[in-house]
Design an enzyme around this catalytic site. Structure first.
Site, PDB file in Angstrom:
ATOM      1  N   HIS A   1      81.376   1.319 -16.387  1.00 31.81           N
ATOM      2  CA  HIS A   1      80.450   1.135 -17.815  1.00 31.81           C
ATOM      3  C   HIS A   1      81.221   1.258 -19.029  1.00 31.81           C
ATOM      4  CE1 HIS A   1      77.360   1.111 -14.474  1.00 31.81           C
ATOM      5  NE2 HIS A   1      76.452   0.795 -15.388  1.00 31.81           N
TER       6      HIS A   1
ATOM      7  N   GLU B   1      70.655  -9.570 -19.969  1.00 34.18           N
ATOM      8  CA  GLU B   1      69.744  -8.941 -18.719  1.00 34.18           C
ATOM      9  C   GLU B   1      69.003  -7.898 -19.563  1.00 34.18           C
ATOM     10  OE1 GLU B   1      73.742  -9.301 -15.851  1.00 34.18           O
ATOM     11  OE2 GLU B   1      72.979  -7.552 -16.562  1.00 34.18           O
TER      12      GLU B   1
ATOM     13  N   GLN C   1      75.712  -6.640 -20.270  1.00 34.21           N
ATOM     14  CA  GLN C   1      75.197  -5.354 -20.498  1.00 34.21           C
ATOM     15  C   GLN C   1      75.930  -4.123 -20.532  1.00 34.21           C
ATOM     16  OE1 GLN C   1      72.299  -3.613 -16.991  1.00 34.21           O
ATOM     17  NE2 GLN C   1      70.832  -4.514 -18.644  1.00 34.21           N
ATOM     18  N   PHE C   2      77.071  -4.232 -19.993  1.00 35.75           N
ATOM     19  CA  PHE C   2      78.183  -3.308 -20.104  1.00 35.75           C
ATOM     20  C   PHE C   2      79.336  -3.973 -19.906  1.00 35.75           C
ATOM     21  CE2 PHE C   2      74.762  -0.449 -18.575  1.00 35.75           C
ATOM     22  CZ  PHE C   2      74.846   0.554 -19.510  1.00 35.75           C
TER      23      PHE C   2
ATOM     24  N   GLU D   1      76.335 -12.363 -14.716  1.00 36.85           N
ATOM     25  CA  GLU D   1      77.226 -12.381 -15.956  1.00 36.85           C
ATOM     26  C   GLU D   1      77.811 -13.745 -15.809  1.00 36.85           C
ATOM     27  OE1 GLU D   1      77.179  -9.702 -14.130  1.00 36.85           O
ATOM     28  OE2 GLU D   1      76.147  -8.474 -15.443  1.00 36.85           O
TER      29      GLU D   1
ATOM     30  N   PHE E   1      81.607  -5.171 -16.809  1.00 36.24           N
ATOM     31  CA  PHE E   1      81.089  -6.342 -16.045  1.00 36.24           C
ATOM     32  C   PHE E   1      81.519  -7.479 -16.364  1.00 36.24           C
ATOM     33  CE2 PHE E   1      76.973  -3.724 -15.685  1.00 36.24           C
ATOM     34  CZ  PHE E   1      77.415  -2.654 -15.108  1.00 36.24           C
TER      35      PHE E   1
ATOM     36  N   LEU F   1      70.434 -11.475 -13.289  1.00 39.66           N
ATOM     37  CA  LEU F   1      71.536 -10.529 -13.443  1.00 39.66           C
ATOM     38  C   LEU F   1      72.858 -11.118 -12.718  1.00 39.66           C
ATOM     39  CD1 LEU F   1      69.787  -7.434 -11.845  1.00 39.66           C
ATOM     40  CD2 LEU F   1      70.183  -7.956 -14.440  1.00 39.66           C
TER      41      LEU F   1
END
Length: 325
Positions: free
Chosen positions: A129, A29, A82-83, A60, A86, A58
């Site tokens: 996050h 992403e 991205q984090f 996962e 997730f 977006l």
């Protein structure tokens, strides 16, 4: 040698492997033109083209499924989550498919996927996050889980991870991305997965840590030295598989140990390490093996983050307990 931050070393590692192997693909992403939320992939799409460094929706779960399909077609995917909070959206692809595929196929189909993702506290991120979820990954057979603590280690371990034929979860602590610089060779090099490193030698107590807690342990060791206590600090670097040989060798020398993790006490890998030490080195111990960890609650909101996270003072306190046992 160049002076690099960890994020620069990670970018350099991906650039190295994109140059070396045309089957390496980087995607996730916003990793393309934007260079990722932390700019880990900055400039890579411009250098290698949209066919090899590209954005995904977006989703996962879609990133995980596509990674598996690409690996089965001979590519070496390097997807970014991205984090890492997730990761629940992609657990089936990781634990249900990637981790099992080499076994399922009788060793005929490798899964050379390196899942990169930032994690970790101390930077006041929103909920979901900063969670330390490495324990979930380490409990899944078939996955290798790597967590560097320095720019030098980050580059060497990431290059080795991308070249590995097993799926690797490569976790990057956000607080370490730009907090300091270190010497990093500009040429390519690798660091063996599953091999810990003694970051500081000592004779009185062994501190076992990984990620940002390596730096907290080193700071604790400096404080302890003022009181005449020489702490040996071991950076696991890989939390699956764990280099127990290096840990046990140290414990048999110091006769005391404290295991340090940022994750909650019930999470992470500290409990496994404590168990292994007490099973294989109990006759060398002069005190129980203690743990430093976060409380067993969900990750705190950012207003309470500094209180919730373990720090070097917590490590000093536990070391004093084992020294005075």
């Amino acid at each position: 040698m160049a002076q690099m931050t960890m994020i620069q070393a990670i970018t350099d590692a991906m650039r190295t492997e994109l140059k070396n192997d045309e089957d390496v693909l980087v995607f996730g992403e916003d990793v393309g033109q934007n260079g990722g939320v932390f700019r880990a992939t900055e400039g890579l799409q411009k250098e290698f083209g949209e066919d090899r460094v590209f954005d995904t929706p977006l989703a996962e779960s879609g990133i995980g499924g596509m990674s598996i399909g690409l690996a089965l077609q001979g590519f070496r995917p390097v997807p970014e989550i991205q984090f890492f909070g997730f990761v629940y959206e992609v657990m089936d692809a990781i634990s249900g498919q990637m981790a099992r595929y080499r076994y399922r196929s009788g060793g005929t189909r490798p899964m050379p996927i390196t899942v990169r993702s930032p994690f970790g506290g101390g930077v006041h991120t929103p909920e979901l996050h900063a969670d330390s979820l490495e324990g979930l990954m380490a409990q899944q057979p078939g996955l290798k889980v790597v967590i560097p603590s320095t720019p030098y280690d980050a580059k060497g371990l990431l290059i080795q991870s991308i070249r590995d034929n097993d799926p690797v979860i490569f976790l990057e602590h956000m607080k370490l991305y730009r907090s300091f610089r270190g010497e990093v060779p500009e040429e390519e090099y690798t660091i063996e997965l599953g091999k810990a490193e003694v970051k500081r030698e000592g004779k009185d107590v062994t501190l076992v840590a990984y990620g940002a807690m390596v730096h907290s342990s080193l700071k604790a060791a400096e404080e302890l030295e003022k009181d005449g206590i020489e702490a040996e600090v071991i950076d696991l670097r890989t939390v699956s598989p764990i280099d127990y040989e290096t840990v046990l060798e140290s414990v048999k020398k110091t006769n005391r140990a404290v295991v340090v993790q940022e994750a909650q006490r019930q999470a992470g890998v500290a409990a496994n390490i404590v168990s292994e030490i007490q099973e294989k080195a109990i006759l060398h111990l002069e005190a129980p093996v203690l743990r430093v960890a976060a409380p067993d609650t969900v990750y705190s909101f950012s207003q309470a983050e500094e209180v919730w996270l373990p720090n070097y003072n917590d490590i000093v306190e536990k070391v004093n307990k084992v020294m005075n046992f």
